[in-house]
Structures are given as structure tokens and as C-alpha cells.
Design an enzyme around this catalytic site. Structure first.
Site, PDB file in Angstrom:
ATOM      1  N   ASP A 302     -14.721 -10.491 -10.948  1.00  0.00           N
ATOM      2  CA  ASP A 302     -14.457  -9.019 -11.034  1.00  0.00           C
ATOM      3  C   ASP A 302     -13.060  -9.097 -12.150  1.00  0.00           C
ATOM      4  OD1 ASP A 302     -14.079  -6.452 -10.541  1.00  0.00           O
ATOM      5  OD2 ASP A 302     -14.087  -6.373  -8.248  1.00  0.00           O
TER       6      ASP A 302
HETATM    7  C1  BGC Z   1     -14.421  -3.256  -9.074  1.00  0.00           C
HETATM    8  C2  BGC Z   1     -15.753  -3.517  -9.441  1.00  0.00           C
HETATM    9  C3  BGC Z   1     -16.144  -3.089 -10.864  1.00  0.00           C
HETATM   10  C4  BGC Z   1     -15.223  -3.591 -11.870  1.00  0.00           C
HETATM   11  C5  BGC Z   1     -15.655  -3.094 -13.270  1.00  0.00           C
HETATM   12  C6  BGC Z   1     -13.367  -3.524 -10.310  1.00  0.00           C
HETATM   13  O1  BGC Z   1     -12.190  -3.229 -10.193  1.00  0.00           O
HETATM   14  O2  BGC Z   1     -13.949  -3.760  -7.993  1.00  0.00           O
HETATM   15  O3  BGC Z   1     -16.822  -2.868  -8.436  1.00  0.00           O
HETATM   16  O4  BGC Z   1     -17.793  -3.308 -11.285  1.00  0.00           O
HETATM   17  O5  BGC Z   1     -13.904  -3.114 -11.510  1.00  0.00           O
HETATM   18  O6  BGC Z   1     -15.388  -1.745 -13.649  1.00  0.00           O
END
Ligand code: BGC
Length: 741
Positions: A302
Site C-alpha cells: 500500500d
Molecule cells: C489506500 C488504498 C489505495 C491506495 C492507492 C491507500 O492510501 O489504503 O486502499 O488503494 O491508497 O490509492
């Protein structure tokens, strides 16, 4: 003769298999192997690197700036650093045409300027439709889709989402969230399918099938593996403490359903479980995910979470150690996302012998396989033909149905709803005239709260009500903001001149950490507006628009009817009006147990000791609850066996009748209770549901199959087992018993 026949058949088989077969297309595994053998270490490490589009854009991106790719930075990323993937966080939606330009430029760089011409995989959070494409079909958020209990509908929604992101030139969707929604404070509860494992499995599986098997070549990404959804204090990205049994019983099974449905990518939990940040957890990402759950795709980190092993969690004492830990734990691609530090560090780690080449080849092979399977090597560009699949009238109608079916009627005293269209109505409250409150986060922007960027042709609740009953019958007074009084006194005075009050309460749009709250109770200003309106003696209909169940105990008794809209999406305003005036019959059911008190958070599948010794299970409304404008009755519950072996199925049938006067849909829910077990068993568990449409007087027979897996649980030794003993099947108020030998 027999011999002659045998010889001729053998000959024919040979001719068919040798002569007339066209040369076999290579499998993606073969293609991966071939390509991998030509790649340098730099090219491989590049494939494992993902940057945000901001890193290759002229500015960092805010909602009022026009986007512009920076071609020099793009070349640096794709040619110099050979990045395998770009993700979207340019925080505003683009037109389909503009997406086409962006994706084309990125792919042009990869195809025309690199030796191996490996296409770039673009990933996006298309959480409830193509969230970042202007004019897309935006469905209820997952929690609202779960409330429909309609697996056909969510499959359709998946298909439409796939078509629309693919029309935008994008092939990789960071969705669905398979975290279990059992922590109602968590600001991402609305991204889940609610508190029940079986419901989450069914909804998630069908969404994946819809997105991946409709022919659009889209890859989904399960997230966030695993345990992210259960922060102990309810705040986003804070520690979770999850026992092995809890992990196996509640957290992993929805992910397993996603893997079994064919999800080729998975994103890691941004937080930590039992003190172990998931990005550093070899046991979770390799031993469990690969060896036990048999996941074959690739694992993406993530946002910035590998760096954070060093900067935040401090389980690594240097940025280098953070990268080593994560890659060796099983992370295949790093969402870095702003720079190329991951690339530089990993390159050095391999050269220094601290990360073996075997591990790099493994990660890169998994990434390349997804790219081959997606057909990106054949055509990484947007397919123009798909543009007429974008935001079609049919998609809008399906979305309208989803929105209608997602709204839950939880109270309807004296059948005050539906209202007749000649009533004079006061519409008031902070969620009455906004589109963002219907949609929540990941809508046009990350937070979803830029009201001015919403498509103005869509109806808020107020606009939809006016459309139904005419301007002259509607008076609108704001009453209050979310947490501050505006003109409650005016609202109260206006109530005196109308027949009924529609009070729209709830939450503003939010996403992730900015959505943290300290109290699940609805804001005082809103509760106060409600209390003052109730005092007028006029009938008050409450419409809650929210992403998590904000506590409203104080106003429940005084309200005449209550509807709960769990982020019903872009057609949510119309859906609310359809239901209020009887143009749609409500059929949504709660996918979560709605709490009555902030310190009494229950789940419907509670344990016997939660209801013992003076304590009682006492929610505001239970999971699976929801009223209709008609009444349904069940009868003739039958099971085909009452004694089975541990490997047997049981067939269950039940008749459901529309005993009222309006056509409607009912969710027939089958619960199972294991009466005694070596580990304390929940009082009941959902193990089957079917949504059936019935005309007045109509009866349908619904069939379920109880499979061995439904009887199983995680035993004392933390292994899944089935125990002999007695079970109870419940559908509505009917029960049957059976025993397992
Ligand atoms: C979130 C994810 C997301 C990623 C990309 C992160 O902050 O936890 O769910 O897919 O950002 O945008």
C-alpha cells in the site's frame, strides 16, 4: 475388422494432432519465462516499482488544477527507472478522452523508448464505479451494495465498472476491499461488505466475477491483506490485535473467496497486527497467503508502506532494511510512490547479495503474468470501441435499481410511508441537498467531498423530492450543518406549515484517516435539530445518509419512520424519493448490526456469554433487518436429511409468500446454529441467502444447500474442523434440526 478400425482411428487421431493443428499459442507462463530470460536486473527491479502519476506530472495535483503529464519525468520513470506500474492519485476526475491521452503517452514511452517494450500497468481505485472518470456510473459503495443482498446486481455493477475503467484505458482496479467490517468506528467501514463473512464472500466473489469475466480484461486487487479493518481503537491505520483463530474465522475467509474467484493481485494491510506491520510479515504474506491460501498472483504494497517500516513503525532501522524486509516477506511490487528510492535500494540489495535473484525473478514473473493475461502486450491502449459502453442508459438504470435496493427501511410506524404525493413537505438537515453525502470517498476526488465537481444534473434528495411532488409542495430549510447549528429555529417554524418533515441527517464524505471520529454518536447539532422537530408534533421521517452506523438512539422513538442509506451512490437521491413516495418498495437489509449505544457494539453472530448473567444483546437494529411496504411470510421449511456424515450436503427448502398488497422483494436468509462445540459457537451464522421478487399473493420455493464447509469452524488447535453434534437451521421464525455423525 476390429483391428483395422483401431488402426484407422489411431491414424486419424495422429493426423489431427500433427498435421491439422495450428501452432499452439504460447501460454502466458511460457511467454513470461522467455521475456524474463532477456531482462537485466535493472529491468526486473523496475517492474517491481510503482509510482504515482503525480511523480510524472507537472504539478502535484489538486482539485482545481488542470493535469499535465511531464514528459521528461515520464521518460525518467519509464525509460531510466523502467517502472512497471503507475497508479492514480491525481486527485480529480478526467474525461474518457483525456484518460486516453494520458494512458497513450505512458504506453508510448514504454513501447517506443524501451528495449523490451513492456507495457505499463496503470492502477486505480475504481471503488464504486470508475470513480476518476467524469460522468461514470457511480454505484452504491460496497456497504450499500451489501445491503442489497443481490448477487446478480453486484455482478452487473462489476461488469459495468470494468467496461468503464477499460473505456478509460485502465486495466487494474484496486478493488474490492475484502476487509471484514466489524469495527463500526473505522472510517473505511463503508468500503467493506459489512460484518458477516458469508455475505462478504458472496458479494465480493460476484463483484470479481462481474469485473473479470465479462470480457473486458480487467484485473481486480483484493485489499488490504490482512486485518486492516479491525483497528482496536477504531482509527484508521492503528494497531489491530487479532488471534490466529479470529484471523482464520473472520479475516481470511473473504480473501480466500476472492482468491478462489480469480483475483490476480492483492494489496497489503497498511497497519500492523499483533505488533507486526503486515508489510514485513513473512508468515502472513508467504506462509499463509502462498502456502495455505494458494494465491498465485502478485502482491502490491500500500501507499508508501515499505518506507514506513523504517519511518513510522521502526521495525527496520534503515530504508535499506525496510526494502529488504518487505521484499523478503513477499511484497512483489512497491507503491513507492513519489520517487525511485525503492528501485535504487533494491538494486543494491541484490548486487550485495542481500536479496537473492530467485526472489526477484519470482516477483517479476508474477507481475509479467498479469500483464500477459490482461492482453497488454497485444494492446496496452484504450479500445475506442468501448467508449459506447461508457455510462449507458442501461448502466444508469441498473445503478438506479442498485440504489433503490440498497436503502433500508428500519422503522415505519403506522405505515406512514410511502407518502402520498400531495403532501406538503419540509425538507431539512445537512444531507438533504448534497451529492457528496450520497457517494462518500473515492468519488471524483479521494475524499469525495468536492461538491462543486459533482455532475450537477444528478439529483440530491431535495431535488429528487421536488421532482416527485412539485416545487409548491416542498419547503427547504438547512436547519443545521453537520456539527453546527445554522437555522434550526427556522426549520422548526417552517415545520408548522407542512404535513410532514423529511429530516436528512448523517455524515459528510470522507476517506481513510481524515474520516476518523472520536464518538460514534451522531453530532449533537443534528440530534438537536431532530429533537426540536419531533417536539412540533409533526410526523418526522428521518433519512440517514452515512458510511457507518452513527448512533441515533435519542431520536428513534420520536421519529415516525427511519430510512438508512449507506452511501447509495449517484442515483441515491432518486432512490430515496422513489422509496419515500412508493415508486420503489424498499428491500435493503442491514449488512451490519446497528448499535444503540457507543459502548455496546454487537455483532449479530455474538457469543452466548454476551447474552448472559444480566447482559443482553441489545442493538438498535440487527444485521439482516429491513422492512418492506408489503409483508412476507415463510412456511414449509424442509430439510432432506436429519442425520448426516461430515461430508454430506443437506438440501433445505422453504416457501416464501408475499402476504401483502404490493409487489416486493424479500431476502430469504438461512442461519445455522451449532448447538455445542469445543470452541464456543456463535448464536447463529448466515449460511445462505436469496433475494426473491414476489407479486401480491405469490409464493415461491427457495432452495439452499448446506455444505460441509458451512458446518466447520476453527478448532482449539487453530485448524478448521467439523465436529459431530446437533445443528439448527433457521429461516425467519421457522426451525429444523439435524445432527452430524
Ligand atoms: C489506500 C488504498 C489505495 C491506495 C492507492 C491507500 O492510501 O489504503 O486502499 O488503494 O491508497 O490509492
Amino acid at each position: 475388422m476390429k483391428k483395422f478400425l483401431t488402426i484407422s482411428i489411431t491414424l486419424m487421431v495422429c493426423i489431427f494432432s500433427i498435421g491439422w493443428n495450428t501452432p499452439k499459442e504460447k501460454t502466458s507462463e511460457q511467454k513470461v519465462k522467455e521475456l524474463l530470460s532477456k531482462m537485466t536486473l535493472e529491468e526486473k527491479v523496475g517492474q517491481m516499482t510503482q509510482v504515482t502519476i503525480q511523480a510524472i506530472s507537472k504539478t502535484q495535483g489538486t482539485t482545481n488544477q488542470n493535469h499535465q503529464l511531464d514528459l521528461t519525468k515520464l521518460e525518467e520513470a519509464v525509460v531510466k527507472y523502467k517502472v512497471g506500474s503507475v497508479l492514480n492519485v491525481w486527485d480529480v476526475a478526467h474525461s474518457v478522452e483525456y484518460w486516453n491521452e494520458v494512458i497513450s503517452k505512458i504506453q508510448d514511452a514504454a513501447l517506443n523508448k524501451t528495449k523490451l517494450k513492456i507495457p505499463v500497468l496503470y492502477g486505480i481505485d475504481a471503488i464504486h464505479g470508475a470513480t476518476y472518470t467524469k460522468g461514470s456510473t457511480l454505484f452504491p459503495q460496497s456497504i450499500g451494495m451489501a445491503a442489497t443482498f443481490n448477487t446478480d446486481l453486484i455482478k452487473k455493477a462489476g461488469e459495468i465498472t470494468a467496461a468503464e475503467i477499460k473505456a478509460s484505458g485502465i486495466s487494474w482496479n484496486f478493488n474490492p476491499v475484502m476487509d471484514i467490517g466489524r469495527q463500526p468506528l473505522w472510517p473505511r467501514l463503508w468500503e467493506t461488505f459489512g460484518e458477516d463473512v458469508y455475505l462478504a464472500q458472496q458479494m465480493g466473489k460476484n463483484l470479481i466475477i462481474g469485473q473479470q469475466q465479462s470480457g473486458y480484461k480487467v484485473a481486480v486487487c483484493l485489499k488490504h491483506f490482512a486485518g486492516y479493518g479491525l483497528p482496536m481503537n477504531g482509527k484508521d491505520r492503528t494497531p489491530a490485535w487479532i488471534s490466529e483463530r479470529m484471523m482464520k474465522e473472520y479475516v481470511l475467509p473473504p480473501f480466500q473467496a476472492g482468491i478462489d474467484a480469480g483475483a490476480p493481485t492483492i494489496m497489503v494491510n497498511s497497519g500492523e497486527v499483533d505488533g507486526i506491520p503486515s508489510h514485513s510479515d513473512y508468515h502472513l504474506l508467504t506462509e499463509i497467503l502462498r502456502n495455505e491460501m494458494k494465491f498465485k498472483g502478485f502482491v502490491v504494497s500500500d501507499w508508501e508502506d515499505i518506507k514506513r517500516l523504517y519511518t513510522r513503525d521502526k521495525v527496520a532501522d534503515s530504508p535499506e532494511e525496510a526494502v529488504r524486509m518487505a521484499v523478503m516477506a513477499g511484497v512483489d511490487m512497491s507503491m513507492v510512490p513519489y520517487d525511485f528510492t525503492f528501485y535504487d535500494i533494491l538494486l543494491k540489495l541484490v548486487k550485495d547479495g542481500k536479496v537473492p535473484m530467485k526472489r526477484i525473478d519470482e516477483a517479476v514473473s508474477r507481475i509479467l503474468k498479469v500483464k500477459f493475461d490482461l492482453g497488454l502486450f497485444d494492446n496496452p491502449y484504450q479500445e475506442a470501441a468501448l467508449r459506447n459502453k461508457f455510462a449507458t442508459e442501461e448502466s444508469k438504470n441498473i445503478n438506479q435499481q442498485a440504489a433503490n435496493e440498497s436503502i433500508i427501511l428500519v422503522k415505519n410506524d403506522n405505515n406512514i410511508l410511502p407518502l402520498s404525493k400531495d403532501k406538503k413537505i419540509l425538507v431539512t438537515g445537512p444531507t438533504a441537498n448534497m451529492l457528496s453525502v450520497l457517494n462518500g470517498g473515492w468519488t471524483i476526488t479521494w475524499q469525495g467531498n468536492e461538491e462543486t465537481l459533482y455532475p450537477q444534473e444528478k439529483n440530491t434528495v431535495l431535488e429528487a423530492v421536488i421532482e416527485k411532488v412539485g416545487k409548491d409542495n416542498v419547503k427547504y430549510v438547512e436547519g443545521t450543518g453537520f456539527d453546527k447549528d445554522i437555522n434550526t429555529v427556522d426549520a422548526v417554524n417552517s415545520a408548522k406549515d407542512v404535513d410532514v418533515v423529511l429530516l436528512c441527517l448523517g455524515e459528510k464524505a470522507y476517506c481513510e484517516t481524515p474520516g476518523n471520529i472520536n464518538d460514534l454518536t451522531l453530532d449533537e447539532a443534528q440530534l438537536n435539530l431532530a429533537s426540536e422537530l419531533i417536539k412540533t408534533g409533526k410526523p418526522v421521517i428521518v433519512l440517514m445518509l452515512e458510511g457507518r452506523p452513527r448512533i441515533i438512539r435519542k431520536i428513534v422513538d420520536g421519529s415516525n419512520a427511519i430510512l438508512v442509506g449507506l452511501l447509495p451512490g449517484m442515483e441515491g437521491g432518486n432512490a430515496a424519493a422513489n422509496i419515500l413516495f412508493g415508486d420503489a418498495n424498499p428491500s435493503g437489509k442491514l449488512p451490519i448490526t446497528y448499535p444503540k449505544y457507543p459502548n455496546a457494539i454487537y455483532h449479530y453472530d455474538y457469543k452466548p456469554l454476551e447474552n448472559f448473567d444480566g447482559m443482553s444483546y441489545d442493538p438498535q437494529w440487527g444485521f439482516g433487518y429491513g422492512l418492506s411496504y408489503t409483508t412476507f411470510s415463510v412456511s414449509d421449511l424442509k430439510i432432506d436429511k436429519d442425520k448426516i456424515n461430515k461430508t454430506d450436503n443437506i438440501k433445505v427448502t422453504v416457501n416464501v409468500k408475499n402476504a401483502g398488497e404490493k409487489a416486493g422483494k424479500e431476502v430469504v436468509q438461512l442461519y445455522l446454529t451449532d448447538l455445542y462445540g469445543s470452541v464456543s459457537r456463535p448464536v447463529k451464522q448466515l449460511k445462505g441467502f436469496k433475494k426473491v421478487a414476489l407479486n401480491p399473493g405469490e409464493v415461491k420455493t427457495v432452495e439452499f444447500t448446506i455444505e460441509p464447509e458451512h458446518l466447520s469452524f476453527i478448532g482449539r488447535d487453530n485448524k478448521r474442523i467439523i465436529e459431530a453434534g446437533d445443528f439448527k437451521v433457521t429461516v425467519g421464525n421457522l426451525e429444523k434440526s439435524f445432527s452430524v455423525k
